[in-house]
Design a protein around this motif. Structure first.
Motif, mmCIF file in Angstrom:
data_model
loop_
_atom_site.group_PDB
_atom_site.id
_atom_site.type_symbol
_atom_site.label_atom_id
_atom_site.label_comp_id
_atom_site.label_asym_id
_atom_site.label_seq_id
_atom_site.Cartn_x
_atom_site.Cartn_y
_atom_site.Cartn_z
ATOM 1 N N VAL A 3 -4.015 -0.127 4.864
ATOM 2 C CA VAL A 3 -5.229 -0.524 4.543
ATOM 3 C C VAL A 3 -5.522 -1.508 5.341
ATOM 4 C CG1 VAL A 3 -7.621 -0.979 3.034
ATOM 5 C CG2 VAL A 3 -5.332 0.372 2.727
ATOM 6 N N ILE A 15 -1.196 4.317 -3.597
ATOM 7 C CA ILE A 15 -3.423 4.592 -3.958
ATOM 8 C C ILE A 15 -2.355 5.536 -5.111
ATOM 9 C CG2 ILE A 15 -4.922 6.350 -3.777
ATOM 10 C CD1 ILE A 15 -5.084 5.258 -1.188
ATOM 11 N N SER A 47 -8.955 -6.203 -0.459
ATOM 12 C CA SER A 47 -7.896 -4.769 -0.181
ATOM 13 C C SER A 47 -7.964 -4.213 -1.339
ATOM 14 C CB SER A 47 -5.825 -5.012 -0.024
ATOM 15 O OG SER A 47 -6.299 -5.627 0.954
ATOM 16 N N LEU A 51 -9.924 -0.213 -1.371
ATOM 17 C CA LEU A 51 -9.769 0.781 -1.524
ATOM 18 C C LEU A 51 -10.660 1.564 -2.761
ATOM 19 C CD1 LEU A 51 -5.956 -0.221 -2.005
ATOM 20 C CD2 LEU A 51 -7.025 1.972 -0.782
ATOM 21 N N ARG A 54 -13.505 3.206 -1.077
ATOM 22 C CA ARG A 54 -13.043 4.902 -0.102
ATOM 23 C C ARG A 54 -12.781 5.323 -1.202
ATOM 24 N NH1 ARG A 54 -7.983 3.165 3.735
ATOM 25 N NH2 ARG A 54 -9.900 2.530 4.383
ATOM 26 N N SER A 55 -12.717 5.082 -2.356
ATOM 27 C CA SER A 55 -12.447 5.761 -3.464
ATOM 28 C C SER A 55 -13.573 6.716 -4.082
ATOM 29 C CB SER A 55 -11.739 5.492 -4.778
ATOM 30 O OG SER A 55 -10.961 4.829 -4.481
ATOM 31 N N TRP A 67 -8.723 0.596 -9.092
ATOM 32 C CA TRP A 67 -9.393 -0.256 -7.829
ATOM 33 C C TRP A 67 -9.719 -1.339 -8.560
ATOM 34 C CZ3 TRP A 67 -4.850 -0.765 -5.106
ATOM 35 C CH2 TRP A 67 -3.894 0.366 -4.582
#
Length: 104
Positions: A3, A15, A47, A51, A54-55, A67
């Motif tokens: 990432v 993940i 970081s 994530l 993004r999720s 996350w």
């Protein structure tokens, strides 16, 4: 998974598949917040937030919650993790742009 963190080198993380409570990485059994802090403490919060963003954009609610919890634990455990709202907004914007570029 690598990432790219804001202003820093890529961060390697695993993940969660949502099958656990999200407290451990599964790979080595250490809590995920501790792993991120050990890898790059100043950018560990970013970081985890990247994530989470993004999720969320991928429709992965379990991943998003995981996350987001990791990010809050990093913030709680670290005395030096950077937490700047402008950087967080840039992360969310970047993740949104990445999704749009993949779709188009």
């Amino acid at each position: 998974m690598l990432v790219q963190t804001a202003g820093g080198p890529p961060c390697s993380v695993r993940i969660s598949d949502g099958s656990s409570d999200g407290a451990t990485s599964g790979a080595v059994g250490r809590p995920m917040p501790r792993r991120l802090i050990e890898e790059d403490e100043p950018r560990a919060y970013y970081s985890a937030q990247r994530l989470a963003a993004r999720s969320r954009k991928q429709g992965d609610l379990a991943g998003y919650r995981h996350w987001a919890k990791v990010a809050s634990e990093v913030a709680r455990q670290s005395g030096v993790a950077e937490m700047d709202r402008a950087v967080l907004q840039r992360i969310v914007d970047e993740e949104s742009a990445t999704d749009r570029s993949r779709a188009g």
